[in-house]
Design a protein around this motif. Structure first.
Motif, PDB file in Angstrom:
ATOM      1  N   LEU A  87      25.559  16.691   7.722  1.00 11.77           N
ATOM      2  CA  LEU A  87      26.302  17.923   7.464  1.00 11.77           C
ATOM      3  C   LEU A  87      27.209  18.287   8.626  1.00 11.77           C
ATOM      4  N   ASP A  88      28.471  18.577   8.318  1.00  9.39           N
ATOM      5  CA  ASP A  88      29.429  19.029   9.320  1.00  9.39           C
ATOM      6  C   ASP A  88      29.195  20.519   9.594  1.00  9.39           C
ATOM      7  N   MET A  89      29.641  20.963  10.752  1.00  4.03           N
ATOM      8  CA  MET A  89      29.437  22.344  11.173  1.00  4.03           C
ATOM      9  C   MET A  89      30.425  23.302  10.518  1.00  4.03           C
ATOM     10  N   ARG A  90      31.688  22.895  10.457  1.00  7.82           N
ATOM     11  CA  ARG A  90      32.717  23.773   9.920  1.00  7.82           C
ATOM     12  C   ARG A  90      33.274  23.174   8.640  1.00  7.82           C
ATOM     13  N   LEU A  91      33.241  23.967   7.591  1.00 14.00           N
ATOM     14  CA  LEU A  91      33.767  23.540   6.294  1.00 14.00           C
ATOM     15  C   LEU A  91      34.808  24.553   5.845  1.00 14.00           C
ATOM     16  N   PRO A  92      35.724  24.167   4.965  1.00 12.33           N
ATOM     17  CA  PRO A  92      36.822  25.079   4.610  1.00 12.33           C
ATOM     18  C   PRO A  92      36.358  26.388   3.986  1.00 12.33           C
ATOM     19  N   ASP A  93      35.188  26.382   3.350  1.00 18.71           N
ATOM     20  CA  ASP A  93      34.734  27.614   2.694  1.00 18.71           C
ATOM     21  C   ASP A  93      33.470  28.198   3.320  1.00 18.71           C
ATOM     22  N   GLY A  94      33.192  27.842   4.586  1.00 21.96           N
ATOM     23  CA  GLY A  94      32.040  28.468   5.223  1.00 21.96           C
ATOM     24  C   GLY A  94      31.467  27.702   6.394  1.00 21.96           C
ATOM     25  N   ASP A  95      30.327  28.196   6.828  1.00 23.56           N
ATOM     26  CA  ASP A  95      29.650  27.743   8.033  1.00 23.56           C
ATOM     27  C   ASP A  95      28.553  26.730   7.693  1.00 23.56           C
ATOM     28  N   GLY A  96      28.518  25.626   8.422  1.00 26.61           N
ATOM     29  CA  GLY A  96      27.522  24.592   8.195  1.00 26.61           C
ATOM     30  C   GLY A  96      26.089  25.078   8.389  1.00 26.61           C
ATOM     31  N   ILE A  97      25.884  26.003   9.297  1.00 30.41           N
ATOM     32  CA  ILE A  97      24.519  26.490   9.528  1.00 30.41           C
ATOM     33  C   ILE A  97      24.043  27.338   8.356  1.00 30.41           C
ATOM     34  N   ALA A  98      24.935  28.124   7.770  1.00 25.18           N
ATOM     35  CA  ALA A  98      24.563  28.889   6.574  1.00 25.18           C
ATOM     36  C   ALA A  98      24.196  27.923   5.447  1.00 25.18           C
ATOM     37  N   LEU A  99      24.949  26.841   5.318  1.00 18.60           N
ATOM     38  CA  LEU A  99      24.633  25.838   4.301  1.00 18.60           C
ATOM     39  C   LEU A  99      23.320  25.133   4.627  1.00 18.60           C
ATOM     40  N   LEU A 100      23.102  24.834   5.880  1.00 16.64           N
ATOM     41  CA  LEU A 100      21.840  24.218   6.309  1.00 16.64           C
ATOM     42  C   LEU A 100      20.654  25.085   5.873  1.00 16.64           C
ATOM     43  N   GLN A 101      20.764  26.390   6.078  1.00 17.93           N
ATOM     44  CA  GLN A 101      19.685  27.299   5.692  1.00 17.93           C
ATOM     45  C   GLN A 101      19.466  27.287   4.176  1.00 17.93           C
ATOM     46  N   GLU A 102      20.555  27.231   3.412  1.00 19.28           N
ATOM     47  CA  GLU A 102      20.447  27.144   1.945  1.00 19.28           C
ATOM     48  C   GLU A 102      19.762  25.846   1.528  1.00 19.28           C
ATOM     49  N   ILE A 103      20.169  24.750   2.145  1.00 19.34           N
ATOM     50  CA  ILE A 103      19.572  23.444   1.831  1.00 19.34           C
ATOM     51  C   ILE A 103      18.076  23.483   2.113  1.00 19.34           C
ATOM     52  N   LYS A 104      17.696  24.001   3.279  1.00 20.16           N
ATOM     53  CA  LYS A 104      16.276  24.046   3.667  1.00 20.16           C
ATOM     54  C   LYS A 104      15.468  24.930   2.712  1.00 20.16           C
ATOM     55  N   LEU A 105      16.121  25.934   2.152  1.00 19.80           N
ATOM     56  CA  LEU A 105      15.470  26.841   1.211  1.00 19.80           C
ATOM     57  C   LEU A 105      15.148  26.139  -0.110  1.00 19.80           C
ATOM     58  N   HIS A 106      16.038  25.229  -0.529  1.00 17.19           N
ATOM     59  CA  HIS A 106      15.909  24.595  -1.843  1.00 17.19           C
ATOM     60  C   HIS A 106      15.372  23.171  -1.841  1.00 17.19           C
ATOM     61  N   PHE A 107      15.503  22.466  -0.721  1.00 16.47           N
ATOM     62  CA  PHE A 107      15.133  21.050  -0.687  1.00 16.47           C
ATOM     63  C   PHE A 107      14.312  20.713   0.553  1.00 16.47           C
ATOM     64  N   ASP A 108      13.415  19.763   0.387  1.00 13.89           N
ATOM     65  CA  ASP A 108      12.633  19.267   1.515  1.00 13.89           C
ATOM     66  C   ASP A 108      13.268  17.952   1.973  1.00 13.89           C
ATOM     67  N   VAL A 109      14.442  18.080   2.582  1.00  9.65           N
ATOM     68  CA  VAL A 109      15.220  16.915   3.005  1.00  9.65           C
ATOM     69  C   VAL A 109      15.681  17.144   4.446  1.00  9.65           C
ATOM     70  N   PRO A 110      15.515  16.151   5.326  1.00 13.05           N
ATOM     71  CA  PRO A 110      16.011  16.322   6.693  1.00 13.05           C
ATOM     72  C   PRO A 110      17.535  16.357   6.728  1.00 13.05           C
ATOM     73  N   VAL A 111      18.068  17.248   7.563  1.00 14.41           N
ATOM     74  CA  VAL A 111      19.512  17.414   7.688  1.00 14.41           C
ATOM     75  C   VAL A 111      19.914  17.095   9.127  1.00 14.41           C
TER      76      VAL A 111
END
Length: 126
Positions: free
Chosen positions: A57-81
């Motif tokens: 996962l990249d840190m900066r994306l055109p529609d938001g922050d990579g860390i916010a996405l990381l938190q969403e991923i961790k909430l829904h999936f048990d996958v290392p990022v």
């Protein structure tokens, strides 16, 4: 004994970097890029569809922050990022948010390969 390749999903908005990374990872016998996305919107559905072993996962994306996405991923999936970014200054925040590892672009492919294998192994054994 042949092992099943580790399924990798990459989120990065730099098309050239993304295509290069897909090419390089797919050249590894034990890695298979199963999906890519270039923004936050719609990425959770794509991850759900391909069920990767590791997400890069990249840190900066055109529609938001990579860390916010990381938190969403961790909430829904048990996958290392693995965070893979140009920005060194976000490492502590990313690790606190649940990143398996934080790598600055250009640190070397061998390090990335090593982290992917380690992350996939940790995921399988958890």
């Amino acid at each position: 004994m042949k092992t099943t390749p580790k399924k990798i999903f990459i989120v990065d908005d730099n098309r050239f970097f993304l295509e290069s990374l897909v090419f390089l990872l797919n050249r590894q016998n034990d890695m298979d890029v199963v999906g890519t996305h270039d923004r936050i919107q719609g990425v959770l559905e794509r991850i759900e569809a391909v069920k990767p072993d590791v997400i890069i996962l990249d840190m900066r994306l055109p529609d938001g922050d990579g860390i916010a996405l990381l938190q969403e991923i961790k909430l829904h999936f048990d996958v290392p990022v693995i965070m893979l970014t140009m920005y060194e200054e976000h490492k502590e925040r990313a690790v606190r948010a649940g990143a398996f590892a934080y790598l600055v672009k250009g640190e070397g492919l061998d390090r990335l390969y090593q982290l992917i294998r380690k992350a996939a192994e940790a995921f399988v054994n958890s």
